[in-house]
Design an enzyme around this catalytic site. Structure first.
Site, mmCIF file in Angstrom:
data_model
loop_
_atom_site.group_PDB
_atom_site.id
_atom_site.type_symbol
_atom_site.label_atom_id
_atom_site.label_comp_id
_atom_site.label_asym_id
_atom_site.label_seq_id
_atom_site.Cartn_x
_atom_site.Cartn_y
_atom_site.Cartn_z
ATOM 1 N N TYR A 125 112.300 -107.464 -18.170
ATOM 2 C CA TYR A 125 110.986 -107.858 -18.700
ATOM 3 C C TYR A 125 110.217 -106.595 -19.065
ATOM 4 O O TYR A 125 110.259 -105.599 -18.327
ATOM 5 C CB TYR A 125 110.192 -108.645 -17.656
ATOM 6 C CG TYR A 125 108.744 -108.881 -18.052
ATOM 7 C CD1 TYR A 125 108.390 -109.986 -18.809
ATOM 8 C CD2 TYR A 125 107.745 -107.973 -17.686
ATOM 9 C CE1 TYR A 125 107.071 -110.187 -19.195
ATOM 10 C CE2 TYR A 125 106.431 -108.168 -18.067
ATOM 11 C CZ TYR A 125 106.101 -109.286 -18.814
ATOM 12 O OH TYR A 125 104.802 -109.476 -19.209
ATOM 13 N N GLU A 213 104.771 -108.500 -25.553
ATOM 14 C CA GLU A 213 105.569 -108.922 -24.401
ATOM 15 C C GLU A 213 106.974 -109.247 -24.878
ATOM 16 O O GLU A 213 107.143 -110.084 -25.773
ATOM 17 C CB GLU A 213 104.949 -110.150 -23.726
ATOM 18 C CG GLU A 213 105.718 -110.595 -22.491
ATOM 19 C CD GLU A 213 105.113 -111.829 -21.841
ATOM 20 O OE1 GLU A 213 104.506 -111.690 -20.776
ATOM 21 O OE2 GLU A 213 105.254 -112.926 -22.431
#
Length: 403
Positions: A125, A213
């Site tokens: 991530y 993101e």
């Protein structure tokens, strides 16, 4: 302004970030041609079909009409059109949408990058965003990428790392290398991740983003580092510098009332309360919402009419607020500095009359230049309007009309 995955990936690619390639289709009958084109460019023979909506959790979400998930694998070109039909045109319900879900108007047919090789693929991530309190950019990252990143942050926060970047000096080499090291990479994957981090940060700064993101960032089985997804929010105030990005806006993904308000030049955000607000100035708006809460109500919106509040502008604001069936009262709280209170009062009276049978109680507080004249104008109008002077009076009146 939020972007779709495919739009965010196009920005990433333009800044040198390696991405999962794909083709966007808007009609199911175009799916086969898009898949063939993708195969010719990448060599892929399996495909990932992804709904394009402004919401996360697509992989676990469900298309209301077909039962399909929002992200599905097509094991061969013969399955692509069927998978697209299971998503396109339906309403995808995820943890980030309401019960109705969001209509899917386009899908991304992407290459399958989870191919076998010398090592197992790994998901990470990574996001870049602004820490407003410290005035620094932050790269947040974790070894635990994938669909359950929210539970990772909640249950195992020690697995979330942060790298703070001083915007005056930019991302430093040792910081990019530290990120790759903390992700447990070595060799070619280490080098690829360092380059990925540099390019991602360049994309974030280059397009004046509020957030990038990437979940997941994938280490492939042959040690390539690529962005498999992208969630991008651009700073609306910087769009004048990026006309090409401003054209990416998808109004169908936004609240229709907020779109209408934006086109009318009103700063409007819909909330979940029962008292509509009309103010001038963001600070006064926040104070007004606070006083509504203290009176026992809940603000139904943030609406800043700005420095001009003539009859036409006030009328548009009324119509936008009254589209919300939950609104049980409206509070106007205007400070007359640049704009005179008596002009605002006349605008309120004219707008009230133009609407006709006003459906909810209206409370008006006007303070500042010509405030006395404004109150007299409201009081003498003969309209069913509650005119007050003090903020406490406004709060008391809100409580009274909601009782």
């Amino acid at each position: 302004m939020n972007l779709h995955e495919f739009q965010g990936k196009s920005i990433l690619k333009s800044h040198g970030v390696a991405i999962q390639e794909g083709k966007v289709v808007y009609k199911a009958e175009d799916a086969l041609a898009a898949a063939k084109e993708l195969t010719a460019e990448t060599g892929t023979d399996w495909y990932v079909v992804k709904a394009q909506i402004h919401a996360g959790g697509r992989g676990k979400g469900t298309v209301e009409e077909t039962g399909s998930h929002g992200v599905v694998l097509a094991k061969g070109i013969d399955q692509v059109e069927e998978k697209v039909k299971g998503i396109l045109g339906g309403h995808l319900v995820t943890a980030q949408t309401n019960g109705v879900g969001k209509k899917v108007n386009q899908v991304l047919i992407a290459q399958d990058v989870y191919y076998p090789g010398e090592s197992e693929p790994s998901e990470f991530y990574m996001s870049v965003l602004l820490d407003r309190e410290r005035g620094r950019n932050i790269i947040m990252y974790s070894t635990e990428g994938g669909m359950d990143i929210e539970s990772v942050a909640e249950e195992t926060p020690h697995l979330i790392f942060k790298e703070e970047i001083d915007p005056r000096v930019g991302l430093q080499g040792f910081q990019a290398r530290r990120i790759a090291f903390n992700l447990g990479l070595s060799g070619q994957a280490f080098k690829e991740m360092t380059k990925f981090v540099y390019s991602l940060y360049a994309a974030y700064e280059g397009c004046d983003a509020s957030m990038f993101e990437i979940n997941p960032v994938l280490k492939t089985s042959d040690d390539k580092i690529i962005a498999v997804d992208s969630k991008v929010t651009l700073d609306d105030n910087a769009l004048f510098r990026h006309k090409e990005y401003a054209e990416m806006r998808d109004k169908s993904e936004e609240d229709p009332t907020e779109v209408e308000a934006d086109e009318a030049g009103l700063n409007f955000v819909k909330l979940d309360g029962n008292v509509g607000c009309m103010v001038n100035g963001a600070g006064l708006a926040m104070a007004t919402m606070d006083i509504i809460k203290l009176s026992g109500g809940n603000p139904a919106n943030f609406l800043d009419v700005g420095g001009t509040a003539d009859a036409e502008r006030v009328s548009k604001a009324f119509n936008i607020i009254l589209k919300d069936p939950n609104v049980k009262a409206i509070l106007i709280n205007i400070f007359g500095g640049i704009v005179r209170c008596d002009r605002v009062a006349q605008g309120v009276v004219d707008a009230y009359k133009s609407i006709g049978n006003f459906p909810v109680p209206l409370i008006v507080r006007l303070q500042g230049t010509n405030a006395e004249e404004a109150k007299k104008l409201i009081d003498d109008s003969g309209l069913d309007v509650h005119s007050v002077v003090l903020l406490q009076e406004a709060a008391d009146k809100v409580k009274e009309v909601l009782a």
